[in-house]
Design a protein around this motif. Structure first.
Motif, PDB file in Angstrom:
ATOM      1  N   ALA A  21       0.822  -1.210   0.000  1.00  0.00           N
ATOM      2  CA  ALA A  21       0.000   0.000   0.000  1.00  0.00           C
ATOM      3  C   ALA A  21       0.853   1.255   0.000  1.00  0.00           C
ATOM      4  O   ALA A  21       0.376   2.327  -0.390  1.00  0.00           O
ATOM      5  CB  ALA A  21      -0.913  -0.001   1.231  1.00  0.00           C
ATOM      6  N   ASP A  56      -0.491  -4.622   2.001  1.00  0.00           N
ATOM      7  CA  ASP A  56      -1.941  -4.646   2.136  1.00  0.00           C
ATOM      8  C   ASP A  56      -2.370  -6.109   2.258  1.00  0.00           C
ATOM      9  O   ASP A  56      -1.543  -6.959   2.587  1.00  0.00           O
ATOM     10  CB  ASP A  56      -2.630  -3.923   0.971  1.00  0.00           C
ATOM     11  CG  ASP A  56      -2.218  -4.461  -0.400  1.00  0.00           C
ATOM     12  OD1 ASP A  56      -1.902  -5.675  -0.501  1.00  0.00           O
ATOM     13  OD2 ASP A  56      -2.214  -3.681  -1.375  1.00  0.00           O
ATOM     14  N   ARG A  57      -3.615  -6.422   1.985  1.00  0.00           N
ATOM     15  CA  ARG A  57      -4.069  -7.798   2.167  1.00  0.00           C
ATOM     16  C   ARG A  57      -4.101  -8.585   0.856  1.00  0.00           C
ATOM     17  O   ARG A  57      -4.564  -9.732   0.839  1.00  0.00           O
ATOM     18  CB  ARG A  57      -5.435  -7.825   2.821  1.00  0.00           C
ATOM     19  CG  ARG A  57      -6.574  -7.275   1.987  1.00  0.00           C
ATOM     20  CD  ARG A  57      -7.886  -7.336   2.741  1.00  0.00           C
ATOM     21  NE  ARG A  57      -8.234  -8.695   3.133  1.00  0.00           N
ATOM     22  CZ  ARG A  57      -9.091  -9.001   4.118  1.00  0.00           C
ATOM     23  NH1 ARG A  57      -9.665  -8.046   4.816  1.00  0.00           N
ATOM     24  NH2 ARG A  57      -9.369 -10.256   4.394  1.00  0.00           N
ATOM     25  N   TYR A  58      -3.616  -8.019  -0.232  1.00  0.00           N
ATOM     26  CA  TYR A  58      -3.779  -8.622  -1.553  1.00  0.00           C
ATOM     27  C   TYR A  58      -2.480  -9.253  -2.077  1.00  0.00           C
ATOM     28  O   TYR A  58      -1.383  -8.852  -1.691  1.00  0.00           O
ATOM     29  CB  TYR A  58      -4.265  -7.575  -2.548  1.00  0.00           C
ATOM     30  CG  TYR A  58      -5.515  -6.853  -2.123  1.00  0.00           C
ATOM     31  CD1 TYR A  58      -6.667  -7.556  -1.800  1.00  0.00           C
ATOM     32  CD2 TYR A  58      -5.543  -5.464  -2.009  1.00  0.00           C
ATOM     33  CE1 TYR A  58      -7.824  -6.903  -1.397  1.00  0.00           C
ATOM     34  CE2 TYR A  58      -6.694  -4.802  -1.607  1.00  0.00           C
ATOM     35  CZ  TYR A  58      -7.823  -5.517  -1.296  1.00  0.00           C
ATOM     36  OH  TYR A  58      -8.957  -4.867  -0.887  1.00  0.00           O
ATOM     37  N   LYS A  91      -4.773   6.590   6.534  1.00  0.00           N
ATOM     38  CA  LYS A  91      -5.703   5.504   6.254  1.00  0.00           C
ATOM     39  C   LYS A  91      -6.069   4.792   7.539  1.00  0.00           C
ATOM     40  O   LYS A  91      -5.190   4.503   8.369  1.00  0.00           O
ATOM     41  CB  LYS A  91      -5.109   4.513   5.250  1.00  0.00           C
ATOM     42  CG  LYS A  91      -4.914   5.089   3.848  1.00  0.00           C
ATOM     43  CD  LYS A  91      -4.496   4.021   2.860  1.00  0.00           C
ATOM     44  CE  LYS A  91      -4.400   4.586   1.444  1.00  0.00           C
ATOM     45  NZ  LYS A  91      -4.072   3.549   0.442  1.00  0.00           N
ATOM     46  N   SER A 137      -7.329   1.376   9.181  1.00  0.00           N
ATOM     47  CA  SER A 137      -7.354  -0.048   8.837  1.00  0.00           C
ATOM     48  C   SER A 137      -8.751  -0.635   8.937  1.00  0.00           C
ATOM     49  O   SER A 137      -9.083  -1.593   8.227  1.00  0.00           O
ATOM     50  CB  SER A 137      -6.390  -0.821   9.743  1.00  0.00           C
ATOM     51  OG  SER A 137      -6.699  -0.585  11.112  1.00  0.00           O
ATOM     52  N   GLN A 176     -10.966   0.850   5.766  1.00  0.00           N
ATOM     53  CA  GLN A 176     -10.553   0.508   4.415  1.00  0.00           C
ATOM     54  C   GLN A 176     -10.198  -0.968   4.304  1.00  0.00           C
ATOM     55  O   GLN A 176      -9.279  -1.455   4.962  1.00  0.00           O
ATOM     56  CB  GLN A 176      -9.387   1.406   4.003  1.00  0.00           C
ATOM     57  CG  GLN A 176      -9.867   2.852   3.886  1.00  0.00           C
ATOM     58  CD  GLN A 176      -8.729   3.834   3.760  1.00  0.00           C
ATOM     59  OE1 GLN A 176      -7.992   4.054   4.702  1.00  0.00           O
ATOM     60  NE2 GLN A 176      -8.596   4.426   2.592  1.00  0.00           N
ATOM     61  N   LYS A 177     -10.912  -1.658   3.455  1.00  0.00           N
ATOM     62  CA  LYS A 177     -10.816  -3.111   3.397  1.00  0.00           C
ATOM     63  C   LYS A 177      -9.577  -3.619   2.678  1.00  0.00           C
ATOM     64  O   LYS A 177      -9.404  -4.835   2.549  1.00  0.00           O
ATOM     65  CB  LYS A 177     -12.083  -3.678   2.752  1.00  0.00           C
ATOM     66  CG  LYS A 177     -13.308  -3.474   3.631  1.00  0.00           C
ATOM     67  CD  LYS A 177     -14.513  -4.253   3.148  1.00  0.00           C
ATOM     68  CE  LYS A 177     -15.685  -4.118   4.112  1.00  0.00           C
ATOM     69  NZ  LYS A 177     -16.866  -4.891   3.694  1.00  0.00           N
ATOM     70  N   GLU A 178      -8.706  -2.720   2.235  1.00  0.00           N
ATOM     71  CA  GLU A 178      -7.431  -3.183   1.680  1.00  0.00           C
ATOM     72  C   GLU A 178      -6.517  -3.707   2.786  1.00  0.00           C
ATOM     73  O   GLU A 178      -5.501  -4.344   2.500  1.00  0.00           O
ATOM     74  CB  GLU A 178      -6.741  -2.052   0.923  1.00  0.00           C
ATOM     75  CG  GLU A 178      -6.299  -0.890   1.791  1.00  0.00           C
ATOM     76  CD  GLU A 178      -5.690   0.238   0.986  1.00  0.00           C
ATOM     77  OE1 GLU A 178      -4.632   0.032   0.366  1.00  0.00           O
ATOM     78  OE2 GLU A 178      -6.292   1.329   0.976  1.00  0.00           O
ATOM     79  N   PHE A 179      -6.883  -3.436   4.046  1.00  0.00           N
ATOM     80  CA  PHE A 179      -6.101  -3.891   5.191  1.00  0.00           C
ATOM     81  C   PHE A 179      -6.896  -4.887   6.032  1.00  0.00           C
ATOM     82  O   PHE A 179      -8.121  -4.842   6.067  1.00  0.00           O
ATOM     83  CB  PHE A 179      -5.699  -2.700   6.065  1.00  0.00           C
ATOM     84  CG  PHE A 179      -4.876  -1.674   5.360  1.00  0.00           C
ATOM     85  CD1 PHE A 179      -3.548  -1.922   5.045  1.00  0.00           C
ATOM     86  CD2 PHE A 179      -5.432  -0.455   4.996  1.00  0.00           C
ATOM     87  CE1 PHE A 179      -2.792  -0.978   4.385  1.00  0.00           C
ATOM     88  CE2 PHE A 179      -4.683   0.500   4.332  1.00  0.00           C
ATOM     89  CZ  PHE A 179      -3.355   0.232   4.022  1.00  0.00           C
TER      90      PHE A 179
END
Length: 292
Positions: free
Chosen positions: A3, A23-25, A265, A267, A270-273
């Protein structure tokens, strides 16, 4: 995968620190850990977590030509303390700075041959390993080409970098850590190790749960002095929300930190985390850093 990434040079312009916030991806974990879960303790399959870490480290190497030699990634078993360990060449010095409410101080030294470090060999990447440095919430980086990471899912992942002496610290600052002033303890350990001055320190704070989402109860409010409650607790419709970011900013200012930056941001929002508060059973994202 990442991120945020950056490189901060040292004063001499002959080195610095490269760091990245994941990030989580881009990983291999299945729900509810999808997909780049970097933590072994969440309930995810260990082999998959190891694969995620190796995959992430490969991506980290490619961020900057100076990262090509990154190997033997270190991490901690985080326990919401103010315990700081030092990542050195053949030795890990543990310094327990003000652990617990009584503020006791103690020291211990762990020999390099001590298998309690529990080294996991990174399959598929020759010569690299994943090293658990034991129980701690701050990790002092003193040597080049030795990456380390701190893991979070709402707590604040923090990097301290001494531009003059080219040393750094990775810090896990949740509510207990912030209340216990773990950043002050980490700075004290840096000063003890390398004569670090606060004015020479750059600080980066990655995504964490912010006051928009961090609801707390009366028990947490009671731990703060009345003036602190007025400053750091917001009341909205009879509910209380804690502002850890403002607490950290106040601590940095009181320490005389030279420069700090917060990633804007949350966490939880925001669902990227990964977010423990939002999801309960979930993975962990990480702040990875290496001296170059």
């Amino acid at each position: 995968m990442f991120a945020y990434t950056d490189f901060i040079p040292n004063t001499a312009q002959n080195g610095g620190v490269v760091f990245a916030l994941s990030d989580r991806y881009g990983g291999f974990s299945q729900p509810p850990y999808e997909s780049l879960n970097l933590a072994f303790h969440t309930g995810d399959e260990s082999a998959v977590v190891e694969r995620n870490i190796i995959h992430m480290l490969e991506a980290f190497r490619q961020l900057d030509s100076r990262c090509a030699q990154a190997q033997n990634l270190a991490y901690m078993t985080q326990i919401h303390s103010t315990h700081c360990v030092v990542l050195g060449e053949n030795l890990c010095d543990d310094d327990l700075c003000g652990r617990g409410s009584a503020g006791e101080e103690s020291m211990r030294e762990i020999e390099s041959r001590d298998l309690a470090h529990s080294v996991r060999q990174g399959s598929g990447v020759a010569g690299n390993g994943i090293m658990n440095m034991g129980e701690a919430d701050a990790l002092l980086l003193t040597r080049k080409d030795k990456p380390a990471m701190v893991l979070v899912a709402d707590c604040n992942p923090i990097l301290f970098f001494d531009r003059t002496h080219n040393v750094a610290a990775l810090i896990h600052a949740g509510r207990e850590g912030v209340f216990g002033r773990i950043c002050s303890s980490a700075l004290a350990r840096m000063s003890e190790y390398s004569d670090t001055r606060a004015s020479d320190v750059y600080v980066f704070v990655g995504a964490g749960i912010r006051k928009c989402c961090y609801e707390v109860g009366d028990d947490v409010c009671a731990k703060l002095e009345s003036k602190e409650r007025e400053r750091y607790i917001q009341s909205r419709e009879g509910r209380y929300f804690l502002d850890l970011e403002s607490m950290l900013r106040a601590e940095f200012e009181s320490l005389g930190i030279g420069e700090w930056e917060f990633l804007p941001k949350c966490s939880c929002c925001q669902k990227e985390f990964f977010s423990y508060r939002r999801d309960g059973v979930t993975g962990r994202f990480g702040l990875v850093a290496m001296l170059v």
